[in-house]
Design an enzyme around this catalytic site. Structure first.
Site, mmCIF file in Angstrom:
data_model
loop_
_atom_site.group_PDB
_atom_site.id
_atom_site.type_symbol
_atom_site.label_atom_id
_atom_site.label_comp_id
_atom_site.label_asym_id
_atom_site.label_seq_id
_atom_site.Cartn_x
_atom_site.Cartn_y
_atom_site.Cartn_z
ATOM 1 N N HIS A 242 0.816 -1.224 0.000
ATOM 2 C CA HIS A 242 0.000 0.000 0.000
ATOM 3 C C HIS A 242 0.854 1.280 0.000
ATOM 4 C CE1 HIS A 242 -3.488 -2.424 1.287
ATOM 5 N NE2 HIS A 242 -2.709 -2.972 2.204
HETATM 6 C C1 BDR Z 1 -3.068 0.773 5.395
HETATM 7 O O1 BDR Z 1 -3.248 0.282 6.722
HETATM 8 C C2 BDR Z 1 -2.046 -0.226 7.223
HETATM 9 O O2 BDR Z 1 -2.251 -1.500 7.730
HETATM 10 C C3 BDR Z 1 -1.031 -0.184 6.104
HETATM 11 O O3 BDR Z 1 0.235 0.198 6.621
HETATM 12 C C4 BDR Z 1 -1.577 0.842 5.153
HETATM 13 O O4 BDR Z 1 -1.141 2.146 5.473
HETATM 14 C C5 BDR Z 1 -3.813 -0.151 4.436
HETATM 15 O O5 BDR Z 1 -5.169 -0.171 4.756
#
Ligand code: BDR
Ligand code: CA
Length: 312
Positions: A242
């Site tokens: 992400h």
């Molecule tokens: C986001 O939530 C976190 O778990 C990850 O680091 C990312 O920023 C994804 O939903």
């Protein structure tokens, strides 16, 4: 061209870690500070993890500040089920020796924005938006000084990952997200709609490992660790990276496509709290406040990532 100045606001998190490493490996960017916030794990761990990552990259010169330890108006929700107990589960890395920088992250954000020329600093939030919203509430004069906010958060077509409607970063602190989304600052939103297309594969993880460096090994082992959760949940070949999408966008925006639309945050409904209501089809007359990214050239993204990590 001088490097673009950024502040990374983060809750590491393995994917945050990869994003930070990508930024530190890239001469086009100058990381003015890393500001830690509570999110994936509590603040005492996210600030520690940020320092572990700087030490792994041999960049103990980067100021790391600890920020807000809980959302503006709610109890903290964490994501150890994804990231493990430490938030950085996977490789065994040494405890950091570099100290935390003095001063609260919110004060650091305010001071940097007041010190640097107007329009020269981009904020890169990779976690809940608590630090950023608190800075805007405490020092509204800094809002017009921000060049751009490029963030990871939200979801629309891909729906939620922490509830059926909401993505984790926005769900944890929807009131903070609402402040940021209403700030009037030029926003670029990397939601699950795009990050779920930035998927690892065996070959991509092995390319990290084959770098043969401590960074390559750590990134491969982080990815191995958090892949298990997404593979099981989504039945996908790999896991989404992400947060690195935010940094990759700053380096090569041509890898991404999106639409300028209105995006608002639901804060009240118990069922859909934290949902990012994205007017993708332009069915309201609410003014556009964001570039909502929807697609990525994932092969070029992983090539960029691997090439940059090789420099560390
Ligand atoms: C986001 O939530 C976190 O778990 C990850 O680091 C990312 O920023 C994804 O939903
Ligand atoms: Ca994150």
């Amino acid at each position: 061209m001088p490097p673009r100045k950024i502040i990374i606001d983060t809750d590491p998190g393995q994917d945050d870690a990869v994003a930070i490493l990508l930024a530190l490996a890239s001469p086009e960017l100058e990381v003015l500070a890393i500001t830690a916030v509570a999110g994936n794990v509590p603040l005492d761990l996210t600030q520690k993890n940020a320092r572990i990552i700087c030490e792994l990259a041999d960049r103990t010169d980067i100021p790391v500040h600890a920020g807000c330890d809980r959302p503006l108006a709610r109890k903290l929700v964490t994501a150890e089920h994804v990231h493990g107990k430490t938030g950085l589960d996977g490789p065994t890395l040494p405890d950091p020796v570099m100290p935390l920088s003095g001063g609260h992250a919110v004060d650091a954000i305010i001071d940097i924005l007041r010190r640097e020329p107007t329009g020269s600093v981009t904020l890169c939030p990779l976690g809940p938006l608590t630090n950023i919203a608190t800075a805007f509430q405490r020092a509204p004069d800094i809002i017009e000084r921000v060049q751009q906010i490029v963030l990871m958060g939200g979801a629309y077509f891909e729906v939620g990952n922490i509830t059926p409607a909401a993505e984790f970063n926005i769900y944890v602190d929807p009131e903070a997200a609402a402040v940021v989304f209403a700030s009037g600052i030029d926003l670029v939103i990397h939601s699950l709609d795009v990050t779920h297309k930035a998927l690892t594969s065996r070959a991509r993880v092995e390319a990290f490992r084959d770098l043969g460096s401590p960074v390559g090994k750590a990134v491969a082992e982080w990815t191995d660790f958090f892949e298990r959760y997404d593979k099981e949940k989504y039945g996908s070949e790999g896991a989404p990276l992400h947060d690195p999408c935010v940094i990759a966008y700053l380096l090569k925006p041509v890898l991404f496509t999106g639409r300028r639309i209105n995006v608002e945050v639901e804060v009240d409904s118990p069922l859909t709290r934290g949902m990012t209501v994205a007017d993708w089809w332009g069915v309201t007359d609410r003014p556009a406040n964001a570039l909502f990214i929807g697609d990525i050239d994932d092969a070029a993204f992983f090539d960029l990532l691997t090439e940059r990590l090789a420099r560390l």
